[in-house]
Motif scaffolding. Structure first.
Motif, PDB file in Angstrom:
ATOM      1  N   VAL A  70     -19.435 -16.234  -9.192  1.00 56.45           N
ATOM      2  CA  VAL A  70     -19.515 -14.764  -9.168  1.00 56.45           C
ATOM      3  C   VAL A  70     -19.979 -14.288  -7.792  1.00 56.45           C
ATOM      4  O   VAL A  70     -19.461 -13.291  -7.271  1.00 56.45           O
ATOM      5  N   ALA A  71     -20.918 -15.002  -7.170  1.00 50.56           N
ATOM      6  CA  ALA A  71     -21.381 -14.609  -5.834  1.00 50.56           C
ATOM      7  C   ALA A  71     -20.243 -14.682  -4.824  1.00 50.56           C
ATOM      8  O   ALA A  71     -20.084 -13.770  -3.994  1.00 50.56           O
ATOM      9  N   PHE A  72     -19.433 -15.750  -4.877  1.00 48.81           N
ATOM     10  CA  PHE A  72     -18.297 -15.848  -3.962  1.00 48.81           C
ATOM     11  C   PHE A  72     -17.248 -14.780  -4.237  1.00 48.81           C
ATOM     12  O   PHE A  72     -16.667 -14.219  -3.303  1.00 48.81           O
ATOM     13  N   VAL A  73     -17.000 -14.471  -5.500  1.00 46.73           N
ATOM     14  CA  VAL A  73     -16.026 -13.425  -5.833  1.00 46.73           C
ATOM     15  C   VAL A  73     -16.494 -12.080  -5.301  1.00 46.73           C
ATOM     16  O   VAL A  73     -15.718 -11.335  -4.686  1.00 46.73           O
ATOM     17  N   ILE A  74     -17.752 -11.761  -5.508  1.00 43.53           N
ATOM     18  CA  ILE A  74     -18.278 -10.478  -5.024  1.00 43.53           C
ATOM     19  C   ILE A  74     -18.246 -10.434  -3.498  1.00 43.53           C
ATOM     20  O   ILE A  74     -17.873  -9.406  -2.899  1.00 43.53           O
ATOM     21  N   ALA A  75     -18.616 -11.543  -2.844  1.00 40.37           N
ATOM     22  CA  ALA A  75     -18.575 -11.577  -1.377  1.00 40.37           C
ATOM     23  C   ALA A  75     -17.158 -11.390  -0.868  1.00 40.37           C
ATOM     24  O   ALA A  75     -16.931 -10.677   0.119  1.00 40.37           O
ATOM     25  N   THR A  76     -16.189 -12.012  -1.536  1.00 37.11           N
ATOM     26  CA  THR A  76     -14.787 -11.850  -1.133  1.00 37.11           C
ATOM     27  C   THR A  76     -14.333 -10.409  -1.311  1.00 37.11           C
ATOM     28  O   THR A  76     -13.652  -9.848  -0.439  1.00 37.11           O
ATOM     29  N   MET A  77     -14.721  -9.790  -2.424  1.00 39.69           N
ATOM     30  CA  MET A  77     -14.336  -8.389  -2.665  1.00 39.69           C
ATOM     31  C   MET A  77     -14.943  -7.477  -1.600  1.00 39.69           C
ATOM     32  O   MET A  77     -14.264  -6.596  -1.066  1.00 39.69           O
ATOM     33  N   ILE A  78     -16.196  -7.689  -1.260  1.00 37.58           N
ATOM     34  CA  ILE A  78     -16.844  -6.861  -0.237  1.00 37.58           C
ATOM     35  C   ILE A  78     -16.167  -7.075   1.119  1.00 37.58           C
ATOM     36  O   ILE A  78     -15.938  -6.122   1.870  1.00 37.58           O
ATOM     37  N   PHE A  79     -15.819  -8.328   1.439  1.00 36.73           N
ATOM     38  CA  PHE A  79     -15.125  -8.614   2.691  1.00 36.73           C
ATOM     39  C   PHE A  79     -13.789  -7.879   2.748  1.00 36.73           C
ATOM     40  O   PHE A  79     -13.445  -7.271   3.768  1.00 36.73           O
ATOM     41  N   LEU A  80     -13.022  -7.925   1.664  1.00 32.26           N
ATOM     42  CA  LEU A  80     -11.712  -7.276   1.645  1.00 32.26           C
ATOM     43  C   LEU A  80     -11.830  -5.764   1.780  1.00 32.26           C
ATOM     44  O   LEU A  80     -11.046  -5.134   2.506  1.00 32.26           O
ATOM     45  N   VAL A  81     -12.785  -5.163   1.100  1.00 30.68           N
ATOM     46  CA  VAL A  81     -12.985  -3.709   1.217  1.00 30.68           C
ATOM     47  C   VAL A  81     -13.393  -3.354   2.638  1.00 30.68           C
ATOM     48  O   VAL A  81     -12.881  -2.384   3.230  1.00 30.68           O
ATOM     49  N   ASP A  82     -14.298  -4.138   3.225  1.00 28.19           N
ATOM     50  CA  ASP A  82     -14.726  -3.894   4.603  1.00 28.19           C
ATOM     51  C   ASP A  82     -13.550  -4.046   5.566  1.00 28.19           C
ATOM     52  O   ASP A  82     -13.366  -3.214   6.470  1.00 28.19           O
ATOM     53  N   TRP A  83     -12.763  -5.083   5.396  1.00 28.44           N
ATOM     54  CA  TRP A  83     -11.596  -5.298   6.247  1.00 28.44           C
ATOM     55  C   TRP A  83     -10.594  -4.145   6.102  1.00 28.44           C
ATOM     56  O   TRP A  83     -10.051  -3.664   7.088  1.00 28.44           O
ATOM     57  N   GLY A  84     -10.413  -3.688   4.864  1.00 25.32           N
ATOM     58  CA  GLY A  84      -9.501  -2.564   4.628  1.00 25.32           C
ATOM     59  C   GLY A  84      -9.978  -1.294   5.313  1.00 25.32           C
ATOM     60  O   GLY A  84      -9.189  -0.592   5.962  1.00 25.32           O
ATOM     61  N   PHE A  85     -11.260  -0.989   5.178  1.00 26.46           N
ATOM     62  CA  PHE A  85     -11.793   0.205   5.831  1.00 26.46           C
ATOM     63  C   PHE A  85     -11.696   0.093   7.350  1.00 26.46           C
ATOM     64  O   PHE A  85     -11.317   1.056   8.025  1.00 26.46           O
ATOM     65  N   SER A  86     -12.058  -1.066   7.907  1.00 25.96           N
ATOM     66  CA  SER A  86     -12.005  -1.195   9.366  1.00 25.96           C
ATOM     67  C   SER A  86     -10.570  -1.096   9.873  1.00 25.96           C
ATOM     68  O   SER A  86     -10.303  -0.480  10.914  1.00 25.96           O
ATOM     69  N   THR A  87      -9.592  -1.663   9.136  1.00 29.13           N
ATOM     70  CA  THR A  87      -8.185  -1.551   9.531  1.00 29.13           C
ATOM     71  C   THR A  87      -7.726  -0.095   9.467  1.00 29.13           C
ATOM     72  O   THR A  87      -7.060   0.400  10.380  1.00 29.13           O
ATOM     73  N   PHE A  88      -8.099   0.598   8.415  1.00 26.22           N
ATOM     74  CA  PHE A  88      -7.730   2.009   8.256  1.00 26.22           C
ATOM     75  C   PHE A  88      -8.319   2.849   9.380  1.00 26.22           C
ATOM     76  O   PHE A  88      -7.621   3.664   9.994  1.00 26.22           O
ATOM     77  N   PHE A  89      -9.602   2.673   9.673  1.00 24.31           N
ATOM     78  CA  PHE A  89     -10.243   3.492  10.698  1.00 24.31           C
ATOM     79  C   PHE A  89      -9.749   3.151  12.108  1.00 24.31           C
ATOM     80  O   PHE A  89      -9.731   4.013  12.978  1.00 24.31           O
ATOM     81  N   ARG A  90      -9.332   1.921  12.342  1.00 23.15           N
ATOM     82  CA  ARG A  90      -8.722   1.585  13.631  1.00 23.15           C
ATOM     83  C   ARG A  90      -7.343   2.228  13.731  1.00 23.15           C
ATOM     84  O   ARG A  90      -6.922   2.656  14.811  1.00 23.15           O
ATOM     85  N   ALA A  91      -6.610   2.291  12.616  1.00 21.40           N
ATOM     86  CA  ALA A  91      -5.267   2.878  12.621  1.00 21.40           C
ATOM     87  C   ALA A  91      -5.318   4.364  12.931  1.00 21.40           C
ATOM     88  O   ALA A  91      -4.397   4.902  13.571  1.00 21.40           O
ATOM     89  N   ILE A  92      -6.361   5.055  12.519  1.00 17.65           N
ATOM     90  CA  ILE A  92      -6.450   6.497  12.799  1.00 17.65           C
ATOM     91  C   ILE A  92      -7.343   6.776  14.025  1.00 17.65           C
ATOM     92  O   ILE A  92      -7.769   7.888  14.246  1.00 17.65           O
ATOM     93  N   ASP A  93      -7.627   5.725  14.799  1.00 21.80           N
ATOM     94  CA  ASP A  93      -8.373   5.809  16.056  1.00 21.80           C
ATOM     95  C   ASP A  93      -9.799   6.344  15.917  1.00 21.80           C
ATOM     96  O   ASP A  93     -10.318   7.023  16.795  1.00 21.80           O
ATOM     97  N   VAL A  94     -10.439   6.031  14.790  1.00 22.49           N
ATOM     98  CA  VAL A  94     -11.854   6.375  14.646  1.00 22.49           C
ATOM     99  C   VAL A  94     -12.702   5.233  15.211  1.00 22.49           C
ATOM    100  O   VAL A  94     -13.746   5.469  15.820  1.00 22.49           O
ATOM    101  N   LEU A  95     -12.246   3.997  15.037  1.00 22.62           N
ATOM    102  CA  LEU A  95     -12.937   2.830  15.597  1.00 22.62           C
ATOM    103  C   LEU A  95     -12.127   2.260  16.736  1.00 22.62           C
ATOM    104  O   LEU A  95     -10.893   2.306  16.724  1.00 22.62           O
ATOM    105  N   GLN A  96     -12.813   1.693  17.717  1.00 24.82           N
ATOM    106  CA  GLN A  96     -12.134   1.045  18.814  1.00 24.82           C
ATOM    107  C   GLN A  96     -11.950  -0.435  18.449  1.00 24.82           C
ATOM    108  O   GLN A  96     -12.794  -1.018  17.789  1.00 24.82           O
ATOM    109  N   SER A  97     -10.868  -1.002  18.900  1.00 20.17           N
ATOM    110  CA  SER A  97     -10.626  -2.440  18.650  1.00 20.17           C
ATOM    111  C   SER A  97     -11.660  -3.244  19.398  1.00 20.17           C
ATOM    112  O   SER A  97     -11.916  -3.018  20.570  1.00 20.17           O
ATOM    113  N   GLY A  98     -12.283  -4.202  18.699  1.00 26.09           N
ATOM    114  CA  GLY A  98     -13.365  -4.973  19.308  1.00 26.09           C
ATOM    115  C   GLY A  98     -12.911  -6.271  19.687  1.00 26.09           C
ATOM    116  O   GLY A  98     -13.061  -7.142  20.309  1.00 26.09           O
TER     117      GLY A  98
END
Length: 135
Positions: free
Chosen positions: A107-135
């Motif tokens: 369950v800990a690995f599943v939750i960590a994977t879900m949090i990683f995917l949501v974080d990756w999705g948000f960072s990809t979205f915000f980079r696409a609309i130029d809110v975040l700079q590519s690091g």
């Protein structure tokens, strides 16, 4: 105040383990005092002062531990009752504990994977609309 052992045939393991743990604390206090007294300047060898203080702490502390664990009726009753309750506990088997451990790890690995995917999705979205700079 009696120093005789209160109900000597009951609560052996709980009293013994409590006395050992408290004895370790008393010994640690004596060792700490020994070290602290190394900076004191005296007209005689410092080891005599250190040893005397350490022996006094050990004697008083261990007498207090004995009184608390073995001679004082109120604390002795508590330790006896604790041992009685521990005998009533239904302890889990090794198989149940291992099964539960694997469930928690999974369950800990599943939750960590879900949090990683949501974080990756948000960072990809915000980079696409130029809110975040590519690091």
């Amino acid at each position: 105040m009696s120093l005789a052992m209160y109900k000597p045939d009951q609560g052996y393991w709980t009293r013994m383990s409590s006395a050992i743990a408290a004895g370790v604390l008393v010994a640690s206090a004596a060792a700490w005092a020994w070290g602290q007294l190394s900076i004191v300047r005296t007209s005689f060898a410092i080891e005599y002062l250190q040893g005397g203080v350490a022996i006094a702490i050990l004697a008083v502390g261990l007498a207090f531990v004995y009184w608390l664990c073995y001679a004082k009726p109120k604390s002795s009753e508590f330790l006896i009752a604790t041992e009685g309750e521990m005998k009533k506990v239904n302890w889990s088997s090794r198989r149940e504990i291992l099964g539960s451990t694997w469930v928690v790890i999974t369950v800990a690995f599943v939750i960590a994977t879900m949090i990683f995917l949501v974080d990756w999705g948000f960072s990809t979205f915000f980079r696409a609309i130029d809110v975040l700079q590519s690091g």
